[in-house]
Structure formats: structure tokens, C-alpha cells
Motif scaffolding. Structure first.
Motif, PDB file in Angstrom:
ATOM      1  N   GLU A   1      10.111  33.900  10.718  1.00 54.42           N
ATOM      2  CA  GLU A   1       9.519  34.045  12.049  1.00 54.42           C
ATOM      3  C   GLU A   1       9.957  35.344  12.730  1.00 54.42           C
TER       4      GLU A   1
ATOM      5  N   LYS B   1       5.552  39.315  12.846  1.00 51.34           N
ATOM      6  CA  LYS B   1       4.323  39.103  12.070  1.00 51.34           C
ATOM      7  C   LYS B   1       4.524  39.867  10.762  1.00 51.34           C
TER       8      LYS B   1
ATOM      9  N   TYR C   1       6.582  33.409  19.268  1.00 41.87           N
ATOM     10  CA  TYR C   1       6.629  32.262  18.343  1.00 41.87           C
ATOM     11  C   TYR C   1       5.348  31.416  18.383  1.00 41.87           C
TER      12      TYR C   1
ATOM     13  N   GLN D   1       3.978  28.938  15.454  1.00 43.20           N
ATOM     14  CA  GLN D   1       5.058  28.548  14.532  1.00 43.20           C
ATOM     15  C   GLN D   1       5.377  27.067  14.725  1.00 43.20           C
ATOM     16  N   ASP D   2       5.711  26.381  13.632  1.00 41.45           N
ATOM     17  CA  ASP D   2       6.062  24.969  13.803  1.00 41.45           C
ATOM     18  C   ASP D   2       7.558  24.710  13.649  1.00 41.45           C
TER      19      ASP D   2
ATOM     20  N   SER E   1      10.402  26.605  18.037  1.00 44.32           N
ATOM     21  CA  SER E   1       9.573  26.340  19.215  1.00 44.32           C
ATOM     22  C   SER E   1      10.325  26.757  20.481  1.00 44.32           C
TER      23      SER E   1
END
Ligand code: NDP
Ligand code: X2W
Length: 310
Positions: A97, A100, A239, A242-243, A246
Motif C-alpha cells: 500500500e 500506487k 488508502y 485498500q482492504d 483502513s
């Protein structure tokens, strides 16, 4: 065909948790070394060279030795969980993360360095602010953290859990790294895009897993327009989508009476908080994670999955 994975150090703290995370998977075949042979160099060399991906869960020196055992073998890809290669320019930094494009770099890399647990928290908070220009050159960054004692591997686990040992530790919470020369500082500086080394003060609590990393900031010393809301929006933007990482909403953070270091234990997730009062002078940026989840083993499996998807 299942990918062959060898975890060098599979009987240690990080290695064991990686192995557990792979239980029941059909897309990977674990090459294993008996515990009694874990330091048998010839067996390790053979297994390392038979793998598609070698995951090194060893102290720095042993990691370097394993990498040298693979010299000249272009078929084996490596994920190293030690500190040895985290600022090496020819290794991909295994924080998907980060930016990009970082996940793509990891996907195609031969050599991936898994981030340190404390830098995972610190870099996740600092890098988006540096990239957005909110944190100016020269800002004196401090990073304060508490870790569960498994962060110190088998040695510290033994000292905290076995009161009969000569070197047993009885403190419930202690500061260490008091020379302010912790091995994670260069990694925080490089991947946090900092121009000055941060002042890093770690500590350990009497709980096995879990971690809080704090970066307190004075708003007046940031770039004009750096408010609690702007800093939060910058992290949310970074973010988005993103999973695993968070950003907790300002509304939810404002209602919290406390942050529990163990909240994310046995998960591979990380939560980021921005604490402070709108219009106030300070913010406290906080990352909450499991030192053995997103801080080590969970991140290693995330990186392995990216590499297998190439
Ligand atoms: N614990 C954590 O939260 C995190 C750890 N890491 C990093 O992961 C790596 C592993 O740490 P961790 O799992 O905590 O450590 P542990 O001490 O728990 O495990 C290390 C394992 O490596 C084995 N080992 C040590 N030296 C050698 C050698 N020369 N040859 C073969 N095997 C060897 C040890 O065997 P023996 O039992 O004989 O000593 C042990 O099984 C370290 O680089 C650490 O910095 C990274 C992020 C977080
Ligand atoms: C509590 C504790 O002792 N923690 C370890 C860091 C654990 C970790 O992240 O290991 P890496 O150095 O490989 O990143 C320490 O401070 O040395």
C-alpha cells in the motif's frame, strides 16, 4: 502446479505464523525442514534451492547467508523478513500500500524485503503526508510505539513467559532502544521519505501480540493549511480502495475513549487514526496493527500471494 515454498526459520515466531496461514492451501506446497535440523546448512541450502519462493524468517546474518546460498540461482524468488535488505535499492519494499504501483513492483520482483513491524505503522502514516507536501523538509518527526513481546522473537518470549530463567523479565511495560539508534530508523527515514532521521522510542508491554505506533505533530509547524481534516483526507485518499489498511473516520475517532493495542490481534489488518480537536494545535497520528500480522507474517503472505499472481 502448486508453488514450492520454503520458510527458512519455519520453527521461529514469524515462520510458524506464516506456516499456520498456509494451512489447507492447495496452491502452495510447503517444503519443510525438521525442527532438529533447522540450523543444518546443507539441508537448508538444498531446500532453498528447490523452492519457487524462499521466505526467510531468520536473524539478519542468517538471512544474508541464505541469500548467498541462492547466489546464481535465478529460479528462486525471495521474501526476507529481516532488517538486512529493507533499504537496499535492488529489493522491492514489501509494503503493497506504499504507493500506487508498489503492489505491481512486488508482483514482478525477485527479491522482496518484508517491512519491519514498527516501520509498517510509521511509514503508513508519514509517507502520504510527505508525498502530499504537508510535512515540510526539516520537520523533527518523533515516533513512539508499544509492541507485544512476541516482537522480540523466541528470546524475548522466553524472558517474558518463563520466570525461572536467569534473564527473566518481570516488568509489565518497559522502554528500550534508549540510545535512539534502533535498527528500524533508516527504514522509517527512507520509506517515509523523510529528510531527517526520526526520533524513535519503542517499548514493550506484557501482552503477546499487538502494536500501537504514534506520530504526534504540531500543526503550526506543518505546511499552511494542514488541519486535522486535511491530514485525515490525505490519508483517506492515499488508502482509498485498500482492504488491509483502513483509515478510521474522524467522527468515530472523536468518540473513542482509548485505543487497545490488542484490538487487531490475529488479523492481518492495520487501522490508521487521526486524533485531535478541529481548530486545535496538535494531531496525533496512530497506527494499530498486530506485530505478527500486518507487521510480519501477514505481510509476508500478502507479498507471497502478489508474487504468485505474476
Ligand atoms: N517477531 C516479530 O514480530 C517480527 C520479526 N521480524 C523479523 O523476522 C525474523 C525472524 O524473527 P522471529 O521469528 O521473531 O525470531 P525467532 O527467534 O522467533 O525465530 C528465528 C528462527 O530462526 C532460527 N535461526 C536462527 N539462526 C539461524 C541460522 N543461522 N540458521 C538457521 N536458522 C536459524 C532460529 O532457530 P533457534 O531456535 O535455533 O534460534 C529460530 O527458529 C527476524 O529477522 C526479525 O527481525 C520482522 C517483523 C516482526
Ligand atoms: C519488541 C521487539 O523487540 N521488537 C523488535 C523488532 C521486531 C521486528 O519488527 O523485527 P524486525 O527488526 O525484523 O523488523 C526490536 O525492537 O528489535
Amino acid at each position: 502446479m502448486a508453488a514450492k515454498i520454503f520458510i527458512d526459520g519455519e520453527h521461529g515466531t514469524t515462520g510458524l505464523q506464516i506456516r499456520t496461514r498456509m494451512t489447507g492451501r492447495r496452491d502452495v506446497e510447503l517444503l519443510s525442514i525438521p525442527e532438529a535440523e533447522r540450523r543444518n546448512a546443507a539441508m537448508r541450502e538444498d531446500l532453498l534451492n528447490s523452492a519457487d519462493i524462499a521466505i526467510l524468517c531468520l536473524p539478519d546474518d542468517a538471512s544474508k547467508e541464505a541469500v548467498s546460498m541462492l547466489a546464481g540461482n535465478n529460479n528462486v524468488r525471495i521474501i526476507d523478513t529481516s532488517t538486512a535488505y529493507r533499504v537496499a535499492p535492488d529489493w522491492a519494499y514489501g509494503f503493497a500500500e506504499l504507493d500506487k504501483g508498489q503492489a505491481e513492483k512486488i508482483r514482478s520482483a525477485r527479491h522482496v524485503s518484508n517491512p519491519g513491524c514498527y516501520p509498517t505503522g510509521a511509514v503508513s502514516l508519514l509517507r502520504p503526508l510527505r508525498a502530499a507536501g504537508l510535512l515540510p523538509d526539516g520537520y523533527p518527526v518523533s515516533v513512539n510505539a508499544v509492541s507485544g513481546y512476541t516482537g522480540g522473537g523466541k528470546q524475548l518470549i522466553g524472558q517474558m513467559e518463563d520466570a525461572s530463567r536467569e534473564d527473566a523479565l518481570f516488568a509489565n511495560n518497559f522502554l528500550y532502544g534508549l540510545t535512539l539508534k534502533h535498527k528500524h530508523v533508516p527504514e522509517m527515514k527512507t520509506h517515509g521519505l523523510l529528510d531527517r532521521a526520526p526520533l524513535f522510542s519503542p517499548s514493550v508491554g506484557r501482552f503477546a501480540q499487538g502494536m500501537i505506533v504514534q506520530v504526534p505533530l504540531f500543526l503550526d509547524d506543518l505546511k499552511d493549511g494542514a488541519t486535522v481534516e486535511k491530514i485525515h483526507a490525505t490519508l483517506v485518499d492515499h488508502y482509498a480502495g485498500q482492504d488491509i489498511v483502513s483509515v478510521v473516520s474522524l467522527e468515530e475517532s472523536a468518540k473513542l475513549p482509548r485505543v487497545d493495542a490488542e484490538e487487531l490481534v490475529d488479523t492481518d489488518r492495520m487501522k490508521l487514526f487521526v486524533f485531535g480537536t478541529p481548530g486545535g494545535a496538535h494531531v496525533n497520528l496512530v497506527a494499530l496493527l498486530d506485530n505478527l500480522g500486518k507487521g510480519a507474517s501477514g505481510a509476508a503472505v500478502q507479498n507471497m500471494d502478489l508474487m504468485l499472481s505474476a
